[in-house]
Design an enzyme around this catalytic site. Structure first.
Site, PDB file in Angstrom:
ATOM      1  N   ILE A  22      16.187  26.000 -26.169  1.00  0.00           N
ATOM      2  CA  ILE A  22      16.787  24.838 -25.534  1.00  0.00           C
ATOM      3  C   ILE A  22      15.726  24.007 -24.804  1.00  0.00           C
ATOM      4  O   ILE A  22      14.826  24.545 -24.160  1.00  0.00           O
ATOM      5  CB  ILE A  22      17.911  25.286 -24.567  1.00  0.00           C
ATOM      6  CG1 ILE A  22      18.734  24.088 -24.097  1.00  0.00           C
ATOM      7  CG2 ILE A  22      17.355  26.103 -23.404  1.00  0.00           C
ATOM      8  CD1 ILE A  22      20.012  24.494 -23.373  1.00  0.00           C
ATOM      9  N   VAL A  76      15.772  30.620 -21.938  1.00  0.00           N
ATOM     10  CA  VAL A  76      14.723  30.106 -22.830  1.00  0.00           C
ATOM     11  C   VAL A  76      15.255  29.888 -24.240  1.00  0.00           C
ATOM     12  O   VAL A  76      14.711  29.068 -24.989  1.00  0.00           O
ATOM     13  CB  VAL A  76      13.522  31.080 -22.853  1.00  0.00           C
ATOM     14  CG1 VAL A  76      12.448  30.601 -23.826  1.00  0.00           C
ATOM     15  CG2 VAL A  76      12.932  31.227 -21.452  1.00  0.00           C
ATOM     16  N   GLU A  77      16.320  30.576 -24.605  1.00  0.00           N
ATOM     17  CA  GLU A  77      16.843  30.490 -25.968  1.00  0.00           C
ATOM     18  C   GLU A  77      17.976  29.456 -26.074  1.00  0.00           C
ATOM     19  O   GLU A  77      17.731  28.315 -26.436  1.00  0.00           O
ATOM     20  CB  GLU A  77      17.279  31.873 -26.445  1.00  0.00           C
ATOM     21  CG  GLU A  77      16.095  32.841 -26.522  1.00  0.00           C
ATOM     22  CD  GLU A  77      16.461  34.195 -27.059  1.00  0.00           C
ATOM     23  OE1 GLU A  77      17.073  34.275 -28.135  1.00  0.00           O
ATOM     24  OE2 GLU A  77      16.138  35.213 -26.396  1.00  0.00           O
ATOM     25  N   MET A  78      19.194  29.825 -25.728  1.00  0.00           N
ATOM     26  CA  MET A  78      20.315  28.897 -25.896  1.00  0.00           C
ATOM     27  C   MET A  78      20.826  28.329 -24.570  1.00  0.00           C
ATOM     28  O   MET A  78      21.548  27.334 -24.561  1.00  0.00           O
ATOM     29  CB  MET A  78      21.442  29.580 -26.673  1.00  0.00           C
ATOM     30  CG  MET A  78      20.981  30.049 -28.050  1.00  0.00           C
ATOM     31  SD  MET A  78      22.236  30.942 -29.004  1.00  0.00           S
ATOM     32  CE  MET A  78      23.170  29.573 -29.678  1.00  0.00           C
TER      33      MET A  78
END
Length: 323
Positions: free
Chosen positions: A79, A121-123
């Site tokens: 993201i 850090v991901e979604m």
């Protein structure tokens, strides 16, 4: 005479099956029991960007099904362009891994599917917001009621995604060989497989998934991280991140080698750009030997025989609804 011929043929077939049953590698199941409705729903969710905080990232963003189930980068971008610290592993055949993630922190596919959604850090989302967005979609509301007989919730979302991931099985020519079809692979591929066994690669890369069934230290024979020359990051610590035990430093889940020709770069850090480099370094750091160029090419030929039929992202993405 005819009965003797039949009996002889049956004995020969039995001996062939017995020989292949003793192999360190086993073929993927020919049939996998699945709930088709869950698979369809899970495919939609897998490609749905509404599972992210700003509706820009889906599971398929890092696990691209048309490129081997990964994104061909050393670290994935999540993201708002945030970068992680470790290479995204393939989702193909992940149902046959004994644990999920490089450090094995998830025991099931459901646990694995749950984690990235709330990872900043991901979604970068939170489950109440995700559920609220999905409940605004009548198609999802109806599907969850039909399948789960209840409203949308986190457990059912990750259960559907996990069922879809169980469907991502990719039998290859090598599976046909393991089942007794000796002509399914070429002489070079067969020789490469023999080398793969004789060098000892099967000590870690074995079983149905040709890996994914155990943990192993990165750098058994020689210090990989010292030679790599880059600072050691938290992600380089592997299972230690979960256990906090000194013995687990630099220990990782052994990756599956299925579809390995499609998933460069290699290792948890993406430090090997080619299969030739990956095989050479495995010999050096895991086995303590130098594998010759000729033998490496034959082993790579064998590894290419592990490529199965993967999905077209464009086709599966059409299952997803958009915000």
């Amino acid at each position: 005479m005819r009965n003797k011929f039949i009996t002889g043929s049956c004995i020969l077939i039995s001996l062939i099956h017995l020989a292949h049953a003793q192999e360190p590698l086993q073929p993927l199941p020919e049939k996998v029991p699945l709930n088709a409705d869950k698979v369809s729903l899970g495919a939609r969710l897998f490609h749905d960007q509404r599972l992210s905080g700003n509706n820009t990232i889906a599971c398929s963003s890092c696990h691209n099904l048309s490129t081997g189930g990964t994104d061909h980068t050393a670290v994935s971008s999540g993201i708002n362009g945030k970068q992680g610290e470790i290479r995204a592993p393939t989702v193909y055949n992940s149902a046959y891994n004994f644990r999920q993630f490089w450090n094995g922190r998830a025991a099931t596919l459901q646990e694995q599917a749950q984690g990235p959604v709330t990872n900043p850090v991901e979604m970068g989302a939170n489950w109440p917001d995700v559920i609220k967005k999905l409940k605004m979609d009548p198609g999802y509301v109806n599907a969850f009621k039909k399948i789960y007989h209840q409203n949308i919730d986190m457990n059912n979302i990750v259960d559907a995604i996990a069922e879809f991931e169980r469907s991502l099985s990719t039998p290859s020519r090598f599976d046909d060989y393991l089942r007794g079809k000796t002509t399914a692979i070429t002489p070079q591929e067969k020789h490469g497989y023999d080398l793969f066994k004789s060098y000892g690669c099967v000590a870690c890369h074995n079983g149905v998934n040709i890996g994914g069934g155990m943990y192993q230290k990165m750098g058994v024979a020689k210090d990989y991280f010292k030679d790599r020359g880059l600072p050691v990051k938290p992600a380089d610590l592997g299972v230690y991140q979960v256990s906090k035990l000194e013995k687990d430093k630099h220990v990782f889940k052994v990756p599956s080698l299925r579809n390995i020709a499609l998933t460069a770069p290699y290792y948890h850090d993406g430090a090997a750009q080619t299969l030739d480099d990956a095989v050479f370094k495995m010999g050096k750091y895991q086995l303590g030997i130098e594998i010759s160029e000729k033998d490496r090419q034959d082993i790579i030929a064998f590894l290419n025989s592990l490529t199965g039929k993967t999905l077209d992202t464009n086709k599966t993405a059409s299952l997803s609804t958009q915000p």
